[in-house]
Every structure is written in structure tokens, then in C-alpha cells.
Design an enzyme around this catalytic site. Structure first.
Site, PDB file in Angstrom:
ATOM      1  N   ASN A  58     -10.777  14.523  33.233  1.00 27.30           N
ATOM      2  CA  ASN A  58     -11.738  13.577  33.781  1.00 27.30           C
ATOM      3  C   ASN A  58     -11.141  12.569  34.751  1.00 27.30           C
ATOM      4  O   ASN A  58     -11.877  11.845  35.421  1.00 27.30           O
ATOM      5  CB  ASN A  58     -12.427  12.820  32.645  1.00 27.30           C
ATOM      6  CG  ASN A  58     -11.433  12.067  31.765  1.00 27.30           C
ATOM      7  OD1 ASN A  58     -10.336  12.550  31.515  1.00 27.30           O
ATOM      8  ND2 ASN A  58     -11.814  10.897  31.303  1.00 27.30           N
ATOM      9  N   TYR A  59      -9.829  12.495  34.861  1.00 26.79           N
ATOM     10  CA  TYR A  59      -9.188  11.459  35.675  1.00 26.79           C
ATOM     11  C   TYR A  59      -8.362  12.090  36.781  1.00 26.79           C
ATOM     12  O   TYR A  59      -7.487  12.925  36.507  1.00 26.79           O
ATOM     13  CB  TYR A  59      -8.308  10.591  34.779  1.00 26.79           C
ATOM     14  CG  TYR A  59      -7.659   9.409  35.454  1.00 26.79           C
ATOM     15  CD1 TYR A  59      -8.411   8.530  36.223  1.00 26.79           C
ATOM     16  CD2 TYR A  59      -6.298   9.177  35.314  1.00 26.79           C
ATOM     17  CE1 TYR A  59      -7.819   7.441  36.840  1.00 26.79           C
ATOM     18  CE2 TYR A  59      -5.694   8.080  35.918  1.00 26.79           C
ATOM     19  CZ  TYR A  59      -6.457   7.215  36.691  1.00 26.79           C
ATOM     20  OH  TYR A  59      -5.867   6.133  37.293  1.00 26.79           O
ATOM     21  N   HIS A  74     -11.229  22.352  16.656  1.00 24.51           N
ATOM     22  CA  HIS A  74      -9.776  22.200  16.679  1.00 24.51           C
ATOM     23  C   HIS A  74      -9.350  21.297  17.822  1.00 24.51           C
ATOM     24  O   HIS A  74     -10.165  20.867  18.617  1.00 24.51           O
ATOM     25  CB  HIS A  74      -9.100  23.569  16.803  1.00 24.51           C
ATOM     26  CG  HIS A  74      -9.619  24.569  15.834  1.00 24.51           C
ATOM     27  ND1 HIS A  74      -9.284  24.573  14.509  1.00 24.51           N
ATOM     28  CD2 HIS A  74     -10.505  25.593  15.999  1.00 24.51           C
ATOM     29  CE1 HIS A  74      -9.910  25.556  13.891  1.00 24.51           C
ATOM     30  NE2 HIS A  74     -10.657  26.190  14.773  1.00 24.51           N
ATOM     31  N   ASN A 100      -1.946 -23.393   2.378  1.00 27.72           N
ATOM     32  CA  ASN A 100      -0.956 -24.165   3.116  1.00 27.72           C
ATOM     33  C   ASN A 100       0.160 -23.314   3.707  1.00 27.72           C
ATOM     34  O   ASN A 100       0.993 -23.830   4.445  1.00 27.72           O
ATOM     35  CB  ASN A 100      -0.346 -25.232   2.200  1.00 27.72           C
ATOM     36  CG  ASN A 100      -1.401 -26.219   1.711  1.00 27.72           C
ATOM     37  OD1 ASN A 100      -1.976 -26.959   2.493  1.00 27.72           O
ATOM     38  ND2 ASN A 100      -1.666 -26.217   0.410  1.00 27.72           N
ATOM     39  N   LYS A 123     -14.079  10.383  23.890  1.00 25.09           N
ATOM     40  CA  LYS A 123     -14.218   9.070  24.515  1.00 25.09           C
ATOM     41  C   LYS A 123     -15.383   9.102  25.501  1.00 25.09           C
ATOM     42  O   LYS A 123     -15.487  10.018  26.324  1.00 25.09           O
ATOM     43  CB  LYS A 123     -12.903   8.701  25.207  1.00 25.09           C
ATOM     44  CG  LYS A 123     -12.979   7.495  26.143  1.00 25.09           C
ATOM     45  CD  LYS A 123     -12.883   7.949  27.579  1.00 25.09           C
ATOM     46  CE  LYS A 123     -13.035   6.805  28.558  1.00 25.09           C
ATOM     47  NZ  LYS A 123     -13.103   7.297  29.966  1.00 25.09           N
ATOM     48  N   TYR A 169      -9.436  17.386  23.914  1.00 28.03           N
ATOM     49  CA  TYR A 169      -9.866  16.082  24.408  1.00 28.03           C
ATOM     50  C   TYR A 169     -11.166  16.232  25.182  1.00 28.03           C
ATOM     51  O   TYR A 169     -11.286  17.090  26.066  1.00 28.03           O
ATOM     52  CB  TYR A 169      -8.801  15.465  25.329  1.00 28.03           C
ATOM     53  CG  TYR A 169      -9.280  14.229  26.046  1.00 28.03           C
ATOM     54  CD1 TYR A 169      -9.526  13.055  25.348  1.00 28.03           C
ATOM     55  CD2 TYR A 169      -9.500  14.240  27.421  1.00 28.03           C
ATOM     56  CE1 TYR A 169      -9.980  11.911  26.009  1.00 28.03           C
ATOM     57  CE2 TYR A 169      -9.944  13.102  28.088  1.00 28.03           C
ATOM     58  CZ  TYR A 169     -10.179  11.944  27.368  1.00 28.03           C
ATOM     59  OH  TYR A 169     -10.631  10.825  28.011  1.00 28.03           O
ATOM     60  N   ALA A 213     -10.549  32.428  27.730  1.00 26.85           N
ATOM     61  CA  ALA A 213      -9.392  31.671  27.258  1.00 26.85           C
ATOM     62  C   ALA A 213      -8.456  31.361  28.412  1.00 26.85           C
ATOM     63  O   ALA A 213      -8.151  32.232  29.234  1.00 26.85           O
ATOM     64  CB  ALA A 213      -8.662  32.458  26.183  1.00 26.85           C
ATOM     65  N   ARG A 215     -13.278   7.338  20.210  1.00 25.41           N
ATOM     66  CA  ARG A 215     -12.991   6.116  20.961  1.00 25.41           C
ATOM     67  C   ARG A 215     -14.299   5.482  21.435  1.00 25.41           C
ATOM     68  O   ARG A 215     -15.380   6.066  21.266  1.00 25.41           O
ATOM     69  CB  ARG A 215     -12.074   6.443  22.136  1.00 25.41           C
ATOM     70  CG  ARG A 215     -10.647   6.805  21.710  1.00 25.41           C
ATOM     71  CD  ARG A 215      -9.838   7.331  22.867  1.00 25.41           C
ATOM     72  NE  ARG A 215      -9.829   6.397  23.991  1.00 25.41           N
ATOM     73  CZ  ARG A 215      -9.426   6.732  25.222  1.00 25.41           C
ATOM     74  NH1 ARG A 215      -9.004   7.966  25.481  1.00 25.41           N
ATOM     75  NH2 ARG A 215      -9.445   5.849  26.185  1.00 25.41           N
ATOM     76  N   ASN A 273     -20.276  25.421  21.680  1.00 25.59           N
ATOM     77  CA  ASN A 273     -19.069  25.663  20.891  1.00 25.59           C
ATOM     78  C   ASN A 273     -17.861  25.473  21.799  1.00 25.59           C
ATOM     79  O   ASN A 273     -17.689  26.209  22.774  1.00 25.59           O
ATOM     80  CB  ASN A 273     -19.097  27.080  20.314  1.00 25.59           C
ATOM     81  CG  ASN A 273     -17.991  27.298  19.290  1.00 25.59           C
ATOM     82  OD1 ASN A 273     -16.852  26.926  19.505  1.00 25.59           O
ATOM     83  ND2 ASN A 273     -18.335  27.943  18.190  1.00 25.59           N
TER      84      ASN A 273
END
Length: 270
Positions: free
Chosen positions: A204-205, A181, A46, A169, A184, A241, A151, A195
Site C-alpha cells: 500500500n505504500y 495465515h 507518597n 490496518k 499484511y 500463488a 491496528r 479467501n
């Protein structure tokens, strides 16, 4: 049970079981009683306090069922698992872990601590440490975390290693590929045994559309490499690098610099 549909809802939408007595009398039926196998089955709700009591009872039953089926919950009271979840035998779930939705976890896994998994699939013999998975999937023998995030659309094939502070993602890591390490990976395909170095980012955008990145099998991506999609890095190719890669890299070649240019592996800087 058939009579339940005949109970008219109250002003707040509740159906009262006590109304069955009157309905039964109107039908000239026999009025009897039945004991509840579990007292929690007839607990009233309730307010928010009573709701929390009912939810905890349900969580307790879910945890007990899993443990009796061979799942180890190190601190059961600190683990939140929904009834829709399936977990295989000899998997260990560590404290402060939430598993929800249409999630399946295989056998012999170590999940947690401080892990959130929702609507995802985890294979056998995986280790997911202090990380989050949402609408993602891993095959067997995957090692992930701490502090990484899969994601929606992320897929890790068998033997993949994702270390700390990695976000993935809409991307697929092929068998045995490694990203140890922070970095994205979005809208990408990663080849087997590739590797990926620390600080690597797939750009990507472009501000309007998303573009894909393809990294071939056996490729070596140097630390802090920016891959400006759409772009392809060929099999067994490498980036130096800090490289900013804006054009495709042929198989087996090395690119360095900003923007990255092909360099012979045996050449020396002046």
C-alpha cells in the site's frame, strides 16, 4: 465537599484533608468524623510503592464488579482491566490479558490468554486469542488469533476469521471473509466470503503516499500474492500463488505470474 476547594495546595500540589478541621473551626461549624466504608479509600500515596498498592486495590474492585455482573475471570490477579471498560455477561477472560481505554466487549466471548485490547469494540460470541487490538472493531462471531494484530481503523464484520500472524490496518473485512495465515492487509476493502491465502501482502505504500486495495466478494487470493496498490481484484476473481498484481483483475478471471497476467482457468502450461 464544598469546602475542599478552599484547601490550599501544599508546595508539591497536595491538598491535605486534615486542613478541613481548621477551616470548619473558622466557620464555627460542627466538627465530626466519618468512617471509611473501605479502608483503601483513605490510603495515602507518597511514593511508587504506595501508588502500586492503591492501583491494585482499584483493580481488585473493578474485577470484583465485573465478576458479580456475570463475567468470568479465570485468574483474576493476572488480568488488568480499566474502569472505563464494559464487558458483557458470560464472557470469559483468560490470564495475562489487558483491557483498557474506551473498550466494549460483548456477551459470550472468550478473550485471551495473552491478549491486549485498547480503545476497541468487540461484538458478541467472539474469540480473541493471544492477539492485540488497538482502536479497532469487530462485529459478532469473529474468530481471531493467535498472534495477530488489528491496528487503528481495522474493522471485521460478522463471521470473519483471522488466523495467526496477520496484521490489519485501516481495512474492512466484509462478512464471512477469511485470512487464515500470516500476511499484511493495509488500506484495503475485502469483500464478503473472500479467501486470502498465506503470505498475501497489500503493497500500500509507494515511499511517498498510501494507496488502497479493493478485493471483491468471493475472490480467492493465492499464497504469497503481492497486490501493488492502487489495485482492484474483481468479484470471484483469483490470483495464482506468488503472483505480483500491478493491474486490476476483472471479475471472475484468474491472473498468474510476475507481473500477473490473465490466464484462462482451463488452459494448460506448455
Amino acid at each position: 465537599w464544598e469546602t475542599l476547594d478552599a484547601i490550599k495546595p501544599s508546595a508539591v500540589g497536595e491538598r491535605y484533608l486534615t486542613s478541613l478541621v481548621g477551616l470548619g473551626a473558622d466557620q464555627d461549624g460542627a466538627i465530626g468524623s466519618a468512617g471509611a466504608a473501605e479502608p483503601g479509600d483513605i490510603t495515602g500515596v507518597n511514593d511508587r510503592v504506595q501508588l502500586s498498592v492503591a492501583e491494585e486495590e482499584q483493580r481488585r474492585r473493578i474485577r470484583e464488579s465485573l465478576m458479580l455482573a456475570g463475567v468470568t475471570l479465570v485468574d483474576p490477579a493476572s488480568v488488568y482491566i480499566e474502569a472505563s471498560v464494559t464487558i458483557g455477561r458470560d464472557t470469559v477472560v483468560l490470564p495475562n490479558t489487558t483491557i483498557s481505554g474506551a473498550t466494549t466487549i460483548g456477551e459470550d466471548c472468550l478473550i485471551g490468554p495473552n491478549t491486549t485490547i485498547s480503545d476497541s469494540s468487540v461484538g458478541d460470541n467472539c474469540r480473541i486469542t493471544a492477539s492485540a487490538l488497538e482502536s479497532a472493531a469487530t462485529e459478532d462471531n469473529v474468530d481471531m488469533g493467535p498472534f495477530s494484530h488489528l491496528r487503528p481503523g481495522a474493522y471485521l464484520e460478522s463471521g470473519v476469521h483471522i488466523g495467526n500472524y496477520v496484521e490489519v490496518k485501516e481495512s474492512r473485512f466484509a462478512k464471512g471473509s477469511v485470512m487464515g495465515h500470516f500476511g499484511y492487509v493495509g488500506d484495503a476493502s475485502i469483500g464478503a466470503e473472500a479467501n486470502l491465502g498465506a503470505g498475501m501482502v497489500t503493497c500500500n505504500y509507494d515511499g511517498k503516499d498510501k494507496h488502497r486495495t479493493v478485493i471483491g466478494g468471493g475472490a480467492f487470493i493465492g499464497c504469497d500474492t503481492m497486490l501493488v496498490a492502487p489495485v482492484t481484484v474483481g468479484e470471484n476473481a483469483s490470483t495464482g500463488a506468488g503472483a505480483v498484481v500491478i493491474a486490476d483483475v476483472p471479475a471472475g478471471r484468474l491472473v498468474v505470474g510476475v507481473p500477473a497476467k490473465i490466464r484462462n482457468r482451463n488452459s494448460k502450461s506448455s
